[in-house]
Write a protein that holds these residues in place. Structure first.
Motif, short mmCIF file in Angstrom:
data_model
loop_
_atom_site.label_atom_id
_atom_site.label_comp_id
_atom_site.label_asym_id
_atom_site.label_seq_id
_atom_site.Cartn_x
_atom_site.Cartn_y
_atom_site.Cartn_z
N ARG A 138 -0.28 10.08 1.99
CA ARG A 138 -0.80 10.86 3.01
C ARG A 138 0.18 11.62 4.02
NH1 ARG A 138 -5.68 10.88 6.13
NH2 ARG A 138 -6.71 9.87 4.29
N LYS A 175 -0.49 6.20 -6.70
CA LYS A 175 -1.05 4.81 -6.64
C LYS A 175 -1.47 4.40 -7.92
CE LYS A 175 -5.77 6.71 -5.85
NZ LYS A 175 -6.89 6.70 -4.95
N GLU A 208 -9.15 12.88 -7.25
CA GLU A 208 -8.32 11.89 -6.43
C GLU A 208 -6.94 12.81 -6.22
OE1 GLU A 208 -10.18 8.89 -9.26
OE2 GLU A 208 -9.91 11.12 -9.38
N PRO A 265 0.66 -1.15 -0.03
CA PRO A 265 -0.12 -0.12 -0.08
C PRO A 265 0.93 1.13 0.12
CG PRO A 265 0.10 -0.92 2.09
CD PRO A 265 0.62 -1.88 1.24
N THR A 266 0.53 2.30 -0.65
CA THR A 266 1.30 3.38 -0.92
C THR A 266 0.39 4.64 -0.17
OG1 THR A 266 0.22 4.08 -3.06
CG2 THR A 266 2.42 2.90 -3.20
N GLU A 267 -0.83 4.52 0.22
CA GLU A 267 -1.60 5.61 0.68
C GLU A 267 -1.11 6.16 1.88
OE1 GLU A 267 -5.05 7.92 1.51
OE2 GLU A 267 -4.53 6.77 -0.15
#
Length: 463
Positions: free
Chosen positions: A48, A436, A459, A42-44
């Motif tokens: 963030r 992403k 996005e 995951p890159t979120e």
């Protein structure tokens, strides 16, 4: 102002940059192609973090986060000791607003000085090597807001930004507060030059307590404002002949030396310049100041109130005497930072994050500043002392100029600002921008209508 060591250290970079600014921008080291690839997993969280604790991720940031983890990345951001790019230093050194004293700039037109202040602040937000420091420079610049076009403020604002804000952005709040109180730019902006014994001007005293320290509900009264104003009588800017104009000066002949009472504290008669220093100590140690700053920092980084986080920030302020790094740790390690609701990007966030993610080149000059102005966030142009607003509702009316910027950047229509990575496919560009993999619908729209669609997409509008 730049230090002598920084100026000497520019060497060839400064010489090469002394021509046109676009040339200086092209001299920057471009990120290698593999830096644009997304890491596994995951890159979120990384997107963030870099969107909240900086002005967005750059190529390689997501991979570094994946390798180091959240805690190590946060500590590196807090340490903020990466050397600045010599080309960035060279570009800033070309701007008189950051390398000349206020009295040396009197022959420069005010609008030109403001333009240079805007250019320098923008270049640092895009290319600064220490993103959390740049984020906090933005926070404190608004907290201690100064309207550039007012009277002599423009000529003094560069020094204020460098020596009041930038030197203390991650340091001691009480120290920054005292330096701000002595700042010629702040004294001019809030009319303390007119604050003299027998004719107290309350502007600075009011904003000191309402906006800089205690907050509007911080427990002070109108009588406290009057007494604080008396304490600051005689704090002004040097304008006398054969003296260094534009520097801080205390004039004992204009000071009210009588007894004062501030927030229940007696300040004896005859204190002179120390009266105001006592006030600064009182308000910086007041529990309302810790609570007020904790609330502001929470809203700024998390987008909403978080009582538990605010309590930890206020506690850190009290335990450390206002150490800013200590105050930021509860926020940056809070689950709310990574799991909370997204925050609408303010115009500066939008523009800087686009250029950072795509490794673009910019000279930060008038053409791109016009886009920030159209969106409503040109540096030094907020006339009220409260600084640019943080709440998303304040920026919801800027969507059309946001879209205009997105397509102008993607189509190469902003002079002095270019996307030079023609070797990247559109899918890679969108992945680099969003951090992403895009959904098929967005990618099809980009293939059909260009990268501006991704820049204008929901996005990318949120962080």
């Amino acid at each position: 102002m730049l230090s002598r060591r920084e100026l000497i250290g520019l060497g060839a970079a400064a010489g090469l940059a002394s021509g046109c600014a676009p040339l200086a921008a092209r001299l920057r080291h471009k990120a290698p192609l593999d830096a644009f690839a997304l890491p596994a997993g995951p890159t979120e969280p990384a997107v963030r973090l870099f969107g909240r604790a900086g002005f967005g991720h750059r190529p390689g940031d997501l991979q570094a986060y994946a390798a180091d983890g959240h805690e190590k990345t946060v500590e590196r951001l807090l340490h903020a000791d990466a050397p600045e790019d010599p080309t960035l230093i060279a570009q800033i050194s070309r701007l008189e607003a950051f390398r000349m004293n206020a009295d040396e700039m009197e022959d420069l037109h005010r609008e030109e000085v403001v333009r240079q202040l805007q250019q320098g602040a923008f270049l640092r937000s895009v290319y600064g090597a220490n993103p959390l420091k740049e984020r906090m420079v933005d926070f404190w610049t608004n907290h201690f807001n100064i309207y550039g076009p007012k009277e002599t403020c423009a000529w003094r604002k560069g020094s204020d930004e460098d020596h009041v804000i930038r030197e203390n952005a991650l340091g001691s709040f009480p120290k920054m507060l005292e330096m701000s109180a002595r700042s010629p730019a702040m004294l001019a902006y809030l009319d303390n030059e007119r604050n003299v014994s027998g004719h107290a001007n309350e502007n600075y005293a009011r904003e000191l307590m309402e906006l800089h320290t205690l907050g509007v509900d911080g427990g002070y009264t109108q009588r406290d404002i009057q007494e604080v104003a008396r304490c600051f009588t005689g704090w002004m800017v040097e304008e006398r002949f054969l003296r260094r104009k534009g520097t801080f000066r205390f004039d004992p002949d204009r000071h009210d030396n009588g007894r004062k009472m501030v927030l229940g504290h007696v300040i004896p008669a005859g204190g002179g310049e120390a009266d105001a220093q006592t006030v600064l100590a009182i308000v910086s140690r007041h529990p309302s100041t810790a609570k007020f700053l904790a609330k502001k920092l929470s809203l700024y980084f998390l987008g909403e109130r978080h009582p538990r986080v605010e309590g930890e920030v206020a506690e850190a302020y009290g335990k450390t005497g206002g150490d800013i790094r200590a105050m930021l740790r509860p926020i940056l390690f809070s689950p709310a930072l990574l799991e909370g609701s997204p925050i609408l990007k303010r115009p500066l966030d939008l523009v800087a994050s686009a250029l950072r993610a795509l490794d673009a080149s910019t000279d930060g000059s008038r053409p791109i500043q016009e886009h920030l102005n159209a969106m409503g966030q040109a540096a030094c142009q907020w006339p009220m002392p409260d600084g640019y607003p943080v709440k998303p509702t304040a920026w919801s009316g800027s969507m059309l100029p946001r879209w205009n910027f997105a397509f102008a950047l993607a189509e190469g229509r902003i002079r002095g600002t270019t996307l030079e990575r023609a070797d990247l496919s559109k899918s890679v560009q969108v992945e680099a921008l969003l951090g992403k993999k895009p959904d098929a619908e967005l990618l099809q729209a980009v293939e059909r209508d260009g990268l501006g669609v991704a820049l204008a997409s929901p996005e990318f509008q949120w962080r």
